[in-house]
Design a protein around this motif. Sequence first.
Motif, PDB file in Angstrom:
ATOM      1  N   UNK A 176       0.794  -1.215   0.000  1.00 49.98           N
ATOM      2  CA  UNK A 176       0.000   0.000   0.000  1.00 49.98           C
ATOM      3  C   UNK A 176       0.834   1.276   0.000  1.00 49.98           C
ATOM      4  N   UNK A 177       2.124   1.188   0.343  1.00 51.37           N
ATOM      5  CA  UNK A 177       2.929   2.410   0.402  1.00 51.37           C
ATOM      6  C   UNK A 177       3.787   2.602  -0.842  1.00 51.37           C
ATOM      7  N   UNK A 178       3.392   2.008  -1.955  1.00 47.92           N
ATOM      8  CA  UNK A 178       4.158   2.154  -3.197  1.00 47.92           C
ATOM      9  C   UNK A 178       4.205   3.591  -3.673  1.00 47.92           C
ATOM     10  N   UNK A 179       3.252   4.410  -3.225  1.00 41.74           N
ATOM     11  CA  UNK A 179       3.181   5.808  -3.638  1.00 41.74           C
ATOM     12  C   UNK A 179       4.105   6.713  -2.842  1.00 41.74           C
ATOM     13  N   UNK A 180       4.662   6.227  -1.752  1.00 37.17           N
ATOM     14  CA  UNK A 180       5.351   7.094  -0.789  1.00 37.17           C
ATOM     15  C   UNK A 180       6.868   6.975  -0.904  1.00 37.17           C
ATOM     16  N   UNK A 181       7.476   7.953  -1.576  1.00 31.98           N
ATOM     17  CA  UNK A 181       8.926   8.015  -1.757  1.00 31.98           C
ATOM     18  C   UNK A 181       9.526   6.696  -2.259  1.00 31.98           C
ATOM     19  N   UNK A 182       8.947   6.064  -3.276  1.00 32.36           N
ATOM     20  CA  UNK A 182       9.509   4.796  -3.746  1.00 32.36           C
ATOM     21  C   UNK A 182      10.894   4.999  -4.349  1.00 32.36           C
ATOM     22  N   UNK A 183      11.789   4.065  -4.109  1.00 33.27           N
ATOM     23  CA  UNK A 183      13.142   4.190  -4.662  1.00 33.27           C
ATOM     24  C   UNK A 183      13.163   3.847  -6.153  1.00 33.27           C
ATOM     25  N   UNK A 208       6.412  18.805  -7.515  1.00 28.19           N
ATOM     26  CA  UNK A 208       7.823  19.165  -7.696  1.00 28.19           C
ATOM     27  C   UNK A 208       8.658  17.914  -7.461  1.00 28.19           C
ATOM     28  N   UNK A 209       9.477  17.513  -8.442  1.00 24.20           N
ATOM     29  CA  UNK A 209      10.159  16.221  -8.341  1.00 24.20           C
ATOM     30  C   UNK A 209      11.323  16.185  -7.365  1.00 24.20           C
ATOM     31  N   UNK A 210      11.142  16.714  -6.196  1.00 22.54           N
ATOM     32  CA  UNK A 210      12.122  16.595  -5.141  1.00 22.54           C
ATOM     33  C   UNK A 210      11.462  16.755  -3.793  1.00 22.54           C
ATOM     34  N   UNK A 211      10.141  16.960  -3.815  1.00 23.12           N
ATOM     35  CA  UNK A 211       9.376  17.074  -2.576  1.00 23.12           C
ATOM     36  C   UNK A 211       9.073  15.695  -2.016  1.00 23.12           C
ATOM     37  N   UNK A 218      12.601   6.985   5.031  1.00 22.27           N
ATOM     38  CA  UNK A 218      13.640   7.929   5.410  1.00 22.27           C
ATOM     39  C   UNK A 218      13.422   9.352   4.960  1.00 22.27           C
ATOM     40  N   UNK A 219      12.236   9.661   4.429  1.00 24.73           N
ATOM     41  CA  UNK A 219      11.973  11.002   3.930  1.00 24.73           C
ATOM     42  C   UNK A 219      11.583  11.986   5.014  1.00 24.73           C
ATOM     43  N   UNK A 220      11.728  13.282   4.727  1.00 28.11           N
ATOM     44  CA  UNK A 220      11.233  14.310   5.643  1.00 28.11           C
ATOM     45  C   UNK A 220       9.722  14.423   5.541  1.00 28.11           C
ATOM     46  N   UNK A 221       9.125  15.336   6.271  1.00 28.47           N
ATOM     47  CA  UNK A 221       7.674  15.487   6.262  1.00 28.47           C
ATOM     48  C   UNK A 221       7.166  15.847   4.872  1.00 28.47           C
ATOM     49  N   UNK A 222       5.914  15.542   4.602  1.00 29.29           N
ATOM     50  CA  UNK A 222       5.317  15.750   3.285  1.00 29.29           C
ATOM     51  C   UNK A 222       5.469  17.195   2.831  1.00 29.29           C
ATOM     52  N   UNK A 224       8.259  18.667   2.018  1.00 32.51           N
ATOM     53  CA  UNK A 224       9.601  19.195   2.285  1.00 32.51           C
ATOM     54  C   UNK A 224      10.552  18.807   1.159  1.00 32.51           C
ATOM     55  N   UNK A 225      11.375  19.752   0.724  1.00 31.63           N
ATOM     56  CA  UNK A 225      12.347  19.466  -0.321  1.00 31.63           C
ATOM     57  C   UNK A 225      13.368  18.444   0.165  1.00 31.63           C
ATOM     58  N   UNK A 226      13.594  17.403  -0.641  1.00 39.84           N
ATOM     59  CA  UNK A 226      14.501  16.312  -0.281  1.00 39.84           C
ATOM     60  C   UNK A 226      15.523  16.183  -1.393  1.00 39.84           C
ATOM     61  N   UNK A 227      16.669  16.836  -1.289  1.00 38.58           N
ATOM     62  CA  UNK A 227      17.621  16.884  -2.398  1.00 38.58           C
ATOM     63  C   UNK A 227      18.141  15.521  -2.825  1.00 38.58           C
ATOM     64  N   UNK A 228      18.298  14.599  -1.881  1.00 37.32           N
ATOM     65  CA  UNK A 228      18.801  13.267  -2.251  1.00 37.32           C
ATOM     66  C   UNK A 228      17.824  12.540  -3.164  1.00 37.32           C
ATOM     67  N   UNK A 229      16.529  12.696  -2.882  1.00 36.35           N
ATOM     68  CA  UNK A 229      15.531  12.035  -3.732  1.00 36.35           C
ATOM     69  C   UNK A 229      15.498  12.686  -5.109  1.00 36.35           C
ATOM     70  N   UNK A 230      15.581  14.018  -5.131  1.00 35.00           N
ATOM     71  CA  UNK A 230      15.602  14.729  -6.409  1.00 35.00           C
ATOM     72  C   UNK A 230      16.787  14.277  -7.261  1.00 35.00           C
TER      73      UNK A 230
END
Length: 239
Positions: A176-183, A208-211, A218-222, A224-230
Motif C-alpha cells: 500500500x505504500x508504493x506511492x510514498x517516496x519509492x526508490x 515538484x520532483x524533489x518534494x 527515510x523522507x522528511x515530512x510531506x 519538504x524538499x529532499x535533495x537526495x531524492x531529487x
Amino acid sequence: PCPTSPGTPAPGAVLVAYNVPHRDCGQHSAGGAADRAAYGEWIDAFASAIGESKAVVVLEPDAVPHMVDGCTPAEYHGERSTLISGAVERLKRQPGVKVYLDAGNPAWIEDPEKIAGPLRRAGIAQADGFSLNVSNFQTDTATRAYGKALSERLDGAHYVVDTSRNGNGPLGAAGQDAWCNPPGRALGTPPTTRTGDPLLDAYLWIKRPGESDGSCRGGPSAGTWWPEYALGLARNTKG
C-alpha cells in the motif's frame, strides 16, 4: 512555473489548490481549512491573487478519489462536493485561469465509472477538465488509456497528466505504500502541451520532483524538499 519543452506554448503558472477541510484523511498531508467559511475565504484569496495572469490550477488533489475509496467519511461528502464546485466557479471568474479537478490515477480508482459521478457533483462541467497521476508514478500509456475511458464518461472532458516522477513507472510489489517516496523512480515526459492527443491538454510536472511524499523510507515530512531524492530521480532518467 513548470518548465516546458522547447517550442511549447507556455500554459502559464502551474498552481495547486490544496486546502480542502479534512485534507488527506488525516494522513501524511493532513490539514486543510478549518471549515466551510475558512475554505471559501481561502479560495477567494487564491483566485484574487492570480488576477489577470494566465494559470493552470489543479484543484484539490485526492479530494474526490478519497470520497470514492471511503477514506473521507460519508458525512463530509456533501460539503466537500459543494466546496469544490464553488472553488471551480470562483476560479473560473479569473479570465486567464484553466481549472482541472483531480481524479486520482488508474491504479487507485480502477473503474472510471466509479469516479465519474462524484466528479460531476464536484463541478467538473464548469471546469476545463480533470487531472491524473498527481504525485504518482503510473506510466503515460496507462494514464492515457484511463483518461480516455474517464473522458468518455464525462462528455468528452479534457485532462492533464503529472509526469514529474513516472519515468520508470510505479514501484512493483511494494504494497500500500508504493506511492510514498519509492526508490528507483525517474523523471518522466518533460512538460509540454504538444501531446498528440486532442483530449490530453498537457503533460505537466505538478508535483515538484524533489518534494517528499511523507515521513516514509527515510523522507522528511510531506512537502519538504529532499535533495537526495531529487538527485536520484535525475540520475535514473533515461536520455
